[in-house]
Design a protein around this motif. Structure first.
Motif, PDB file in Angstrom:
ATOM      1  N   SER A 336     -39.456   7.112  37.952  1.00  0.00           N
ATOM      2  CA  SER A 336     -40.905   7.105  37.761  1.00  0.00           C
ATOM      3  C   SER A 336     -41.474   8.519  37.699  1.00  0.00           C
ATOM      4  CB  SER A 336     -41.575   6.347  38.906  1.00  0.00           C
ATOM      5  OG  SER A 336     -41.510   7.077  40.117  1.00  0.00           O
ATOM      6  N   ARG A 337     -40.708   9.506  38.179  1.00  0.00           N
ATOM      7  CA  ARG A 337     -41.095  10.915  38.172  1.00  0.00           C
ATOM      8  C   ARG A 337     -42.248  11.202  39.130  1.00  0.00           C
ATOM      9  NH1 ARG A 337     -41.241  13.333  32.183  1.00  0.00           N
ATOM     10  NH2 ARG A 337     -41.065  15.219  33.464  1.00  0.00           N
ATOM     11  N   TRP A 338     -42.517  10.280  40.048  1.00  0.00           N
ATOM     12  CA  TRP A 338     -43.541  10.479  41.064  1.00  0.00           C
ATOM     13  C   TRP A 338     -42.960  10.138  42.434  1.00  0.00           C
ATOM     14  CZ3 TRP A 338     -48.091  12.821  40.207  1.00  0.00           C
ATOM     15  CH2 TRP A 338     -48.561  12.878  38.888  1.00  0.00           C
ATOM     16  N   PRO A 339     -43.217  10.980  43.435  1.00  0.00           N
ATOM     17  CA  PRO A 339     -42.720  10.645  44.787  1.00  0.00           C
ATOM     18  C   PRO A 339     -43.535   9.527  45.405  1.00  0.00           C
ATOM     19  CG  PRO A 339     -44.082  12.608  44.888  1.00  0.00           C
ATOM     20  CD  PRO A 339     -43.957  12.256  43.415  1.00  0.00           C
ATOM     21  N   GLY A 340     -42.945   8.831  46.336  1.00  0.00           N
ATOM     22  CA  GLY A 340     -43.687   7.856  47.111  1.00  0.00           C
ATOM     23  C   GLY A 340     -44.515   8.549  48.182  1.00  0.00           C
ATOM     24  N   HIS A 368     -41.967   2.657  40.666  1.00  0.00           N
ATOM     25  CA  HIS A 368     -40.566   2.495  40.287  1.00  0.00           C
ATOM     26  C   HIS A 368     -40.461   2.149  38.805  1.00  0.00           C
ATOM     27  CE1 HIS A 368     -40.180   2.165  44.622  1.00  0.00           C
ATOM     28  NE2 HIS A 368     -38.855   2.114  44.544  1.00  0.00           N
ATOM     29  N   ASN A 369     -39.381   2.613  38.182  1.00  0.00           N
ATOM     30  CA  ASN A 369     -38.992   2.214  36.821  1.00  0.00           C
ATOM     31  C   ASN A 369     -37.533   1.806  36.850  1.00  0.00           C
ATOM     32  OD1 ASN A 369     -41.505   2.996  36.001  1.00  0.00           O
ATOM     33  ND2 ASN A 369     -40.843   4.805  34.862  1.00  0.00           N
ATOM     34  N   LYS A 374     -38.731  -1.504  32.862  1.00  0.00           N
ATOM     35  CA  LYS A 374     -39.691  -2.306  33.594  1.00  0.00           C
ATOM     36  C   LYS A 374     -40.268  -1.481  34.753  1.00  0.00           C
ATOM     37  CE  LYS A 374     -39.119  -6.094  31.215  1.00  0.00           C
ATOM     38  NZ  LYS A 374     -40.205  -6.721  30.422  1.00  0.00           N
ATOM     39  N   LYS A 375     -41.578  -1.547  34.919  1.00  0.00           N
ATOM     40  CA  LYS A 375     -42.249  -0.780  35.954  1.00  0.00           C
ATOM     41  C   LYS A 375     -42.840  -1.703  37.008  1.00  0.00           C
ATOM     42  CE  LYS A 375     -43.578   2.922  32.748  1.00  0.00           C
ATOM     43  NZ  LYS A 375     -44.703   3.741  32.231  1.00  0.00           N
ATOM     44  N   PHE A 416     -36.215  -6.330  43.348  1.00  0.00           N
ATOM     45  CA  PHE A 416     -36.685  -7.217  42.288  1.00  0.00           C
ATOM     46  C   PHE A 416     -35.549  -8.125  41.846  1.00  0.00           C
ATOM     47  CE2 PHE A 416     -35.055  -3.411  40.236  1.00  0.00           C
ATOM     48  CZ  PHE A 416     -34.231  -3.930  39.251  1.00  0.00           C
ATOM     49  N   VAL A 417     -35.891  -9.135  41.054  1.00  0.00           N
ATOM     50  CA  VAL A 417     -34.895 -10.013  40.433  1.00  0.00           C
ATOM     51  C   VAL A 417     -35.187 -10.051  38.932  1.00  0.00           C
ATOM     52  CG1 VAL A 417     -34.364 -11.464  42.421  1.00  0.00           C
ATOM     53  CG2 VAL A 417     -36.378 -11.968  41.042  1.00  0.00           C
TER      54      VAL A 417
END
Length: 529
Positions: A336-340, A368-369, A374-375, A416-417
């Protein structure tokens, strides 16, 4: 009988005063040794700057030892005052009892009974203090920076009996169908380093790290590919911290559990994988960069604000993607290139209070990606607390509600599923909602003996998981709920020896099929160094 009670109480006071005198004597010996060390360093140092630095370090260590000794003396004075009050009370009680000359057996216990447990507690605390003083008197490890470094660790032997099949026999967290197992391991042994460095911007610098020997996962267990994962060797990095500590502020970076779940259930049988992991305990060790600030609200209540950036790893169900060149692709959070981000607000009592109650509210968000583009946004809201109860009981608890929490140790091992429909050529994806938490009740019978009982639950929503269930798939793919009941007794005959007996019951329920259950009996013997 009054005279006899007075003599016993007088002997108790003498015993306490002797303990205070011995503690003071040991402290003077420590100070004398420190002064001798200062004199030797000044005489043998090759240059003036090095002499100044060595003198400063030695003075800092001596001051810390003086403060520790003063704290111990204050505690002993407080206990002496309480004992004297009880002695005066026993004298008052003994006066009317003296008139009952025909029943001496009734008067004697009234005068002497209250002092017996107090004297026993004082002796136990004195032994612990003497062990700590002996530790301070040891020669410290020398580092290249000349700042103090301390070796620490726990040599731990674990034996286990599993009545049914589990995911990993020595460190089980999931029950599967199959026969049980019995064995022993020393791979939960922990080794660590603690360091204190120079002052910078008016703050004390520090660093520490912990490693264990549980890296090489056994066959059939999920591949831990996050930052808490292993490789082909036995040595595994567990946690690490480094930062600057001011009086009310701390700035740091770390590899540790998320800040919104600061506590963990107590166990000597579950160390390599913490107790109630994947059953409500969000435990995974991830890189974090954060800051903590304390504010004084009243004399008995403080407010703590915490915030951090976090790089969350992927859950074990999602294997790392490796290209033909052997390069491992970044995780879903990294793509995602972004920190949590994570934050926590907590109310607690200052350190100088005997009670350590606290209550906290936390939050977490991380984009997340996945590898197919899928995001989804993982998030969580949390509550945590620790409360001192009457009769030496302590209640600790943590609860959460969120989405995509597999990288933090929840979500039934997944974020995820997904599924692919060959008829429609469609790719279906869903991030899973999750709810769970844990609580523990602890009873400290004495400084050496404690009992812990805990329960943990992690549960994804079955209605979200059911459309993606895989017939004949693994237990991890179809797992909807995992819960664990546990209880243990920990006995410490000295400051450095630990023994424990623990029982766990694990229930793992897939979205289709029957629930699997396993009973786990563990024994542990440890030596702290």
């Amino acid at each position: 009988m009054k005279s006899l009670g007075y003599r016993r109480n007088h002997a108790s006071v003498v015993l306490v005063l002797s303990s205070v005198w011995r503690t003071t004597s040991v402290s003077l010996v420590i100070l004398g040794a420190s002064s001798h060390l200062l004199y030797a360093q000044v005489n043998t140092s090759p240059s003036v700057p090095q002499r100044i630095q060595q003198l400063t370090d030695a003075m800092t260590r001596a001051q810390a030892q003086i403060q520790e000794t003063q704290h111990q003396l204050d505690e002993m004075r407080k206990e002496l005052g309480e004992l004297q009050q009880q002695m005066n009370s026993s004298r008052t009680t003994a006066s009317p009892v003296k008139a009952e000359q025909n029943s001496p057996s009734r008067s004697s216990p009234v005068a002497t009974a209250p002092t017996v447990p107090d004297i026993q507690n004082i002796r136990e605390q004195q032994e612990m203090q003497q062990s700590e003083i002996a530790t301070q008197d040891q020669i410290k490890v020398e580092s290249e920076s000349k700042y103090p470094v301390k070796l620490t660790g726990l040599l731990l032997l674990n034996g286990f009996i599993n009545t049914s099949a589990v995911d990993t026999p020595s460190t089980p967290s999931l029950s599967v169908s199959g026969p049980g197992s019995t064995g022993a391991t020393v791979r939960q042994t922990i080794f660590g380093l603690d360091a204190r460095g120079p002052h910078l911007f008016g703050a004390q610098s520090y660093a520490d790290l912990r490693v264990d020997f549980n890296s090489n996962q056994q066959a059939g267990s999920p591949p831990y590919n996050g930052y808490y994962g292993g490789n082909s060797t036995l040595l595994r990095l567990r946690t690490a911290h480094a930062g600057l500590q001011w009086q009310h502020t701390r700035a740091y970076f770390s590899l540790d559990r998320p800040i919104f779940n600061p506590e963990s259930p107590t166990s000597l049988a579950a160390v390599a994988v913490p107790a109630l992991a994947w059953s409500g305990n969000l435990w995974t060790w991830n890189p974090q960069l954060g800051i903590t600030r304390d504010f004084a609200l009243t004399n008995s209540q403080n407010l703590r604000l915490q915030a951090a950036l976090i790089d969350t790893g992927d859950p074990p169900l999602l294997p790392p993607v490796t290209s033909s060149t052997g390069v491992t692709a970044p995780g879903t959070a990294e793509q995602s290139r972004w920190p949590g981000i994570e934050a926590r607000l907590a109310f607690f009592r200052p350190k100088n209070h005997d009670s350590e109650n606290h209550f906290g509210v936390g939050g977490y968000f991380a984009p997340h990606n996945d590898s197919l583009g899928k995001k989804y946004d993982a998030w969580a809201g949390t509550l945590d607390g620790r409360f001192q109860l009457p009769a030496q009981f302590q209640l600790t608890a943590s609860f959460y509600r969120g989405l995509g929490l597999g990288g933090l140790g929840g979500g039934a091992y997944k974020d995820f599923v997904s599924s692919y429909d060959a008829d429609t050529k469609g790719y279906y994806f869903r991030a899973l909602d999750d709810v769970g938490g844990w609580l523990q009740l602890q009873e400290k019978f004495s400084e050496r003996l404690q009992f812990n009982a805990a329960f943990g639950l992690d549960n994804v929503f079955a209605r979200e998981l059911r459309p993606y269930a895989v017939y004949g798939g693994s237990i991890y793919q179809n797992l909807a709920r995992n819960r664990t009941y546990t209880g243990n007794v920990i006995y410490s005959p000295s400051a450095y020896l630990l023994f424990s007996l623990e029982y766990r019951h694990i229930e793992s329920a897939p979205v289709m099929g029957s629930t699997n259950g396993a009973n786990v009996i563990g024994i542990a013997a440890g030596y702290k160094f």
